[in-house]
Write a protein that holds these residues in place. Sequence first.
Motif, PDB file in Angstrom:
ATOM      1  N   GLN A   1     -13.302  11.000  10.782  1.00  0.00           N
ATOM      2  CA  GLN A   1     -13.069  10.720   9.359  1.00  0.00           C
ATOM      3  C   GLN A   1     -11.796   9.904   9.175  1.00  0.00           C
ATOM      4  OE1 GLN A   1     -12.910  14.606   7.595  1.00  0.00           O
ATOM      5  NE2 GLN A   1     -15.068  15.081   8.007  1.00  0.00           N
ATOM      6  N   ARG A   2     -10.760  10.291   9.917  1.00  0.00           N
ATOM      7  CA  ARG A   2      -9.484   9.582   9.852  1.00  0.00           C
ATOM      8  C   ARG A   2      -9.642   8.129  10.283  1.00  0.00           C
ATOM      9  NH1 ARG A   2      -6.059  13.944  12.735  1.00  0.00           N
ATOM     10  NH2 ARG A   2      -5.798  15.176  10.839  1.00  0.00           N
TER      11      ARG A   2
ATOM     12  N   ASN B   1     -15.473  15.990   2.864  1.00  0.00           N
ATOM     13  CA  ASN B   1     -14.797  14.776   3.334  1.00  0.00           C
ATOM     14  C   ASN B   1     -15.767  13.733   3.885  1.00  0.00           C
ATOM     15  OD1 ASN B   1     -11.779  15.368   3.090  1.00  0.00           O
ATOM     16  ND2 ASN B   1     -12.534  17.187   4.158  1.00  0.00           N
ATOM     17  N   CYS B   2     -17.018  14.114   4.160  1.00  0.00           N
ATOM     18  CA  CYS B   2     -18.025  13.149   4.641  1.00  0.00           C
ATOM     19  C   CYS B   2     -18.326  12.067   3.597  1.00  0.00           C
ATOM     20  CB  CYS B   2     -19.342  13.856   4.979  1.00  0.00           C
ATOM     21  SG  CYS B   2     -19.224  15.026   6.331  1.00  0.00           S
ATOM     22  N   VAL B   3     -18.192  12.418   2.322  1.00  0.00           N
ATOM     23  CA  VAL B   3     -18.443  11.445   1.249  1.00  0.00           C
ATOM     24  C   VAL B   3     -17.312  11.438   0.212  1.00  0.00           C
ATOM     25  CG1 VAL B   3     -20.972  11.509   1.440  1.00  0.00           C
ATOM     26  CG2 VAL B   3     -19.815  13.108  -0.096  1.00  0.00           C
TER      27      VAL B   3
ATOM     28  N   TYR C   1     -10.241   3.581  -4.613  1.00  0.00           N
ATOM     29  CA  TYR C   1     -10.997   3.663  -3.351  1.00  0.00           C
ATOM     30  C   TYR C   1     -12.332   4.345  -3.632  1.00  0.00           C
ATOM     31  CZ  TYR C   1     -11.973   5.062   1.523  1.00  0.00           C
ATOM     32  OH  TYR C   1     -12.552   5.251   2.763  1.00  0.00           O
TER      33      TYR C   1
ATOM     34  N   LEU D   1       0.826  -1.218   0.000  1.00  0.00           N
ATOM     35  CA  LEU D   1       0.000   0.000   0.000  1.00  0.00           C
ATOM     36  C   LEU D   1       0.861   1.269   0.000  1.00  0.00           C
ATOM     37  CD1 LEU D   1      -2.976   0.677   0.015  1.00  0.00           C
ATOM     38  CD2 LEU D   1      -2.946   0.503   2.525  1.00  0.00           C
TER      39      LEU D   1
ATOM     40  N   THR E   1     -17.869   8.449   5.252  1.00  0.00           N
ATOM     41  CA  THR E   1     -16.539   8.641   5.848  1.00  0.00           C
ATOM     42  C   THR E   1     -16.602   9.698   6.956  1.00  0.00           C
ATOM     43  OG1 THR E   1     -15.968   9.993   3.902  1.00  0.00           O
ATOM     44  CG2 THR E   1     -15.172   7.758   3.930  1.00  0.00           C
TER      45      THR E   1
ATOM     46  N   ILE F   1     -12.197   6.215  10.154  1.00  0.00           N
ATOM     47  CA  ILE F   1     -12.917   5.412   9.163  1.00  0.00           C
ATOM     48  C   ILE F   1     -12.025   5.137   7.949  1.00  0.00           C
ATOM     49  CG2 ILE F   1     -14.861   5.401   7.550  1.00  0.00           C
ATOM     50  CD1 ILE F   1     -16.444   7.049   9.657  1.00  0.00           C
ATOM     51  N   VAL F   2     -11.418   6.184   7.394  1.00  0.00           N
ATOM     52  CA  VAL F   2     -10.649   6.009   6.157  1.00  0.00           C
ATOM     53  C   VAL F   2      -9.394   5.170   6.414  1.00  0.00           C
ATOM     54  CG1 VAL F   2      -9.413   7.199   4.310  1.00  0.00           C
ATOM     55  CG2 VAL F   2     -11.560   8.151   5.185  1.00  0.00           C
ATOM     56  N   ARG F   3      -8.695   5.479   7.488  1.00  0.00           N
ATOM     57  CA  ARG F   3      -7.489   4.692   7.801  1.00  0.00           C
ATOM     58  C   ARG F   3      -7.861   3.266   8.182  1.00  0.00           C
ATOM     59  NH1 ARG F   3      -2.639   7.461   8.618  1.00  0.00           N
ATOM     60  NH2 ARG F   3      -2.840   9.687   8.183  1.00  0.00           N
TER      61      ARG F   3
ATOM     62  N   ARG G   1      -8.328  13.526   3.864  1.00  0.00           N
ATOM     63  CA  ARG G   1      -7.825  12.424   4.683  1.00  0.00           C
ATOM     64  C   ARG G   1      -6.809  11.586   3.894  1.00  0.00           C
ATOM     65  NH1 ARG G   1     -10.648  15.408   7.087  1.00  0.00           N
ATOM     66  NH2 ARG G   1      -8.554  16.289   7.170  1.00  0.00           N
TER      67      ARG G   1
ATOM     68  N   ALA H   1     -10.315   1.606   6.994  1.00  0.00           N
ATOM     69  CA  ALA H   1     -10.649   0.904   5.747  1.00  0.00           C
ATOM     70  C   ALA H   1      -9.384   0.403   5.047  1.00  0.00           C
ATOM     71  CB  ALA H   1     -11.435   1.837   4.826  1.00  0.00           C
ATOM     72  N   PHE H   2      -8.390   1.268   4.953  1.00  0.00           N
ATOM     73  CA  PHE H   2      -7.155   0.849   4.278  1.00  0.00           C
ATOM     74  C   PHE H   2      -6.416  -0.220   5.089  1.00  0.00           C
ATOM     75  CE2 PHE H   2      -6.388   3.314   0.410  1.00  0.00           C
ATOM     76  CZ  PHE H   2      -7.427   4.230   0.472  1.00  0.00           C
TER      77      PHE H   2
ATOM     78  N   GLU I   1      -3.436  13.272   3.765  1.00  0.00           N
ATOM     79  CA  GLU I   1      -2.673  13.036   4.994  1.00  0.00           C
ATOM     80  C   GLU I   1      -1.962  11.678   4.942  1.00  0.00           C
ATOM     81  OE1 GLU I   1      -5.916  15.341   7.913  1.00  0.00           O
ATOM     82  OE2 GLU I   1      -5.768  13.159   7.924  1.00  0.00           O
ATOM     83  N   MET I   2      -2.641  10.702   4.338  1.00  0.00           N
ATOM     84  CA  MET I   2      -2.065   9.359   4.288  1.00  0.00           C
ATOM     85  C   MET I   2      -0.910   9.276   3.294  1.00  0.00           C
ATOM     86  SD  MET I   2      -5.687   7.364   4.699  1.00  0.00           S
ATOM     87  CE  MET I   2      -5.106   5.706   4.413  1.00  0.00           C
TER      88      MET I   2
END
Lengths: 160, 114
Positions: B58-59, A98-100, A156, A40, B49, B61-63, A105, B65-66, A108-109
């Motif tokens: 939000q973090r 960011n809700c949908v 995603y 990943l 999310t 949920i998204v993190r 986010r 998921a990954f 940030e990753m």
Amino acid sequence: MKVPIDYIVRTRELYEPLPPYRWTDNRGLPIPWTPLAKPLAECRVALGASGGIYVDGQQPFHFKDDTSLRAVASDVDVARLRVAHFGYPTADAASDPNCVFPLERLREMVADGTIGELAPTALTFMGGIYSQRRVLRELIPPIIERLRAERVELFYLVPA
Amino acid sequence: MCHQTVGLVARAAEEAGIPTLVMSVGRDITQAVRPPRAVFVDYPMGNETGRPGLVGEQRAIVRGAFAALARMTEPGAIVDLGMTLVAQAPDGRDWHEWVYTKDFRSLSMHTREG
């Protein structure tokens, strides 16, 4: 945990007296599967979202089987994002996309190395398309074309 | 129908050789459409999310998921992140009883937390 919400039953009730929606049922059919080619942390990730997100200045989505696609630059200023969708309350997404459409986010990753990078383009559409045939014939081909062109290694997808 | 459309897109992408990861809040739809890899959170449609401005949620949920990708070894996997939103509908009921009913349109929820 609560009893899961039966959305298929609720949708039928909500849209009465329209004819019942014919839901896809792929149970019993083979499920396509492509393994991740890389860890990943090295993958190029594309965000896709069906919540009707578009950029100020683009054509908003309409509500009658709109199968069009919007290309949203992954470095877009999120303050320029808008939402048009009939099938869910859009107030939250309008105040914070960011809700949908969790683009910030994902950034940030990338920054902390959880994922490799974002594809140049995020793909958005309006998922409330009544005709499954039109999803397959009109919506999907340009999505696949774009994912291939941008050499996406993980897609995603966030519904709404 | 968003959940169904996204599931169909995911299946087509994997057929074309591109791995996918799909969010879901509608487990019954996802179980029928069967995208190759899905993550479930018990949140309303429109908050797949998380809620607005709640970056930590939000973090998570998204993190989450990954992170769940590593646990998906079988096609059709639906990993439950075990996250349930505690919130009231505008009429005071639990949101589960209200979401996608006739009272649901164009109203926002009053949340207890956050």
